[in-house]
Design an enzyme around this catalytic site. Structure first.
Site, PDB file in Angstrom:
ATOM      1  CE  LYS A  65      71.638  23.110 -13.663  1.00  9.09           C
ATOM      2  NZ  LYS A  65      71.225  22.668 -15.134  1.00  9.09           N
ATOM      3  CB  ALA A  90      69.394  23.342 -22.682  1.00 12.87           C
ATOM      4  CD  GLU A  91      65.432  22.020 -24.553  1.00 13.63           C
ATOM      5  OE1 GLU A  91      66.247  22.122 -25.289  1.00 13.63           O
ATOM      6  OE2 GLU A  91      64.533  22.872 -24.075  1.00 13.63           O
ATOM      7  N   GLY A 105      76.019  22.268 -17.255  1.00  8.52           N
ATOM      8  CA  GLY A 105      74.562  22.211 -16.457  1.00  8.52           C
ATOM      9  C   GLY A 105      73.700  21.044 -17.160  1.00  8.52           C
ATOM     10  CG  ASP A 106      72.392  21.552 -20.827  1.00  9.11           C
ATOM     11  OD1 ASP A 106      71.464  22.079 -20.221  1.00  9.11           O
ATOM     12  OD2 ASP A 106      72.998  22.172 -21.880  1.00  9.11           O
ATOM     13  CG  ASP A 122      76.933  23.152 -25.590  1.00  8.35           C
ATOM     14  OD1 ASP A 122      77.670  23.866 -25.742  1.00  8.35           O
ATOM     15  OD2 ASP A 122      75.691  23.430 -25.582  1.00  8.35           O
ATOM     16  CB  ALA A 180      75.169  20.185  -7.353  1.00  7.86           C
ATOM     17  CB  SER A 198      72.048  29.048 -11.533  1.00 12.42           C
ATOM     18  OG  SER A 198      71.392  30.077 -12.016  1.00 12.42           O
ATOM     19  N   GLY A 209      78.037  25.485 -10.178  1.00  6.92           N
ATOM     20  CA  GLY A 209      79.106  25.607 -10.990  1.00  6.92           C
ATOM     21  C   GLY A 209      80.591  25.287 -10.448  1.00  6.92           C
TER      22      GLY A 209
END
Ligand code: KDG
Length: 327
Positions: A233, A37-38, A266-267, A303, A239, A200, A235
């Site tokens: 968030k 993710a980061e 999301g990221d 991603d 948002a 979420s 989806g």
């Protein structure tokens, strides 16, 4: 490279993503993508022109080399990405589904990334590279990896607070890594020191105890933990964002004609949101940019592949999505 604006830390992984749609047990071929993710947020910000540094560890192996080359190639500062010869690079394997949730299998127990330590963070902050950085982004994944990794996130938040940086936290609750009971107090404590919290509805409910179906209650509960801004968030429903002193915002999702792979959206949203705030955008603008970046990722495998660069973002803002990708 210009002075670092954003710092993030965590575990960059190689994701082996199924080429065919269907259950993992019957997948024949996989393609490798850099994930985590980061790391996704770091690449998203770098593509939008924001100098970003990634702190972490990879193994002394081919996947570690691939991650380092990839992040460097995307313009992310990897001078604080350590090669740890004592453990392998983490891997995840994921299937793709057109119906129901896709299964993710982690091969990351004891990985190099999970051996991140507070000392790694302290020496990164002591280096000249991070002088003047304005923003730290953390997620709820890294504190779930190990005691050391949790302490590393704590140290990063402490040092960023001392340096007057804005801190964003994406709750990113990963139930394969820890239980809600383990996660909730850790994430509440991080949220109390963050300026922006992304979640979420399900994650926000698990961490705050508010009803997952009541967005107003979730917003109140998130803001009560301490951040100035809370972002839900949703989806495919877009948002919602609330900020002290700013009008609440709802942005419908940007429709995606062919949703190829939702992981990483999301990221991408976080990257777009952070970029807009760094550029002085208000809450509505930040949610707008986040939504566009999220949709662009959903339309492409992996991603990160769909993360827009500045030129593409400008085009999407001016002309709208191309009809063959986004409607
Ligand atoms: O947000 C996408 C991430 O979930 C994915 O890249 C893998 O970081 C990851 C994780 O731990 O789930």
């Amino acid at each position: 490279m210009s002075a670092i604006e954003v710092v993030t830390l965590g575990e960059a992984l190689v994701a082996l993503v199924a080429r065919e749609v269907g259950p993992l047990a019957s997948v024949g071929t996989f393609e490798p993508h850099v994930a985590g993710a980061e790391a996704n947020v770091a690449v998203g910000l770098a593509r939008l022109g924001h100098a970003t540094a990634f702190i972490g560890r990879v193994g002394d192996d081919g996947f570690g080399t691939a991650i380092r080359r990839h992040l460097r190639g995307e313009g992310v500062d990897v001078s604080m990405l350590t090669t740890d010869p004592g453990a392998p690079t983490g891997v995840l394997v994921r299937e793709r589904r057109e119906f129901g949730a896709a299964e993710v299998t982690y091969l990351r127990g004891g990985s190099a990334g999970s051996r991140l330590r507070p000392e790694d963070v302290a020496s990164a902050y002591a280096s000249r590279t991070l002088k003047g950085a304005r923003w730290l982004h953390v997620t709820g994944i890294t504190p779930a990896l190990s005691e050391h990794a949790r302490a590393a996130v704590e140290r990063a938040v402490e040092l960023a607070t001392g340096a007057g940086m804005t801190i964003s936290l994406d709750l990113n609750l990963r139930r394969k890594l820890w239980s809600d009971d383990e996660a909730a107090p850790v994430l509440r404590s991080l949220a109390a020191r963050a300026g922006v919290v992304f979640a979420s509805p399900d994650e926000a409910a698990a961490v705050t105890g508010a009803d997952a179906g009541d967005t107003a209650a979730l917003a109140t509960a998130l803001l009560e933990m301490g951040p100035a801004i809370a972002v839900l968030k949703l989806g495919s429903e877009g948002a919602l964002a609330w900020g002290h002193g700013e009008a609440p915002v709802h942005r419908a999702a940007v429709p995606v004609a062919h949703a190829v792979d939702p992981v990483g959206a999301g990221d991408a949203f976080c990257a777009g949101f952070i970029a807009a705030r760094l550029e002085g955008g208000d809450l509505a603008w930040a949610v707008e940019i986040g939504a566009i970046c999220g949709a662009a990722v959903v339309a492409v495998m992996g991603d990160q592949a769909g993360l827009p660069d500045r030129e593409e973002l400008e085009r999407l803002l001016t002309d709208g999505p191309a009809t063959d990708v986004l409607r």
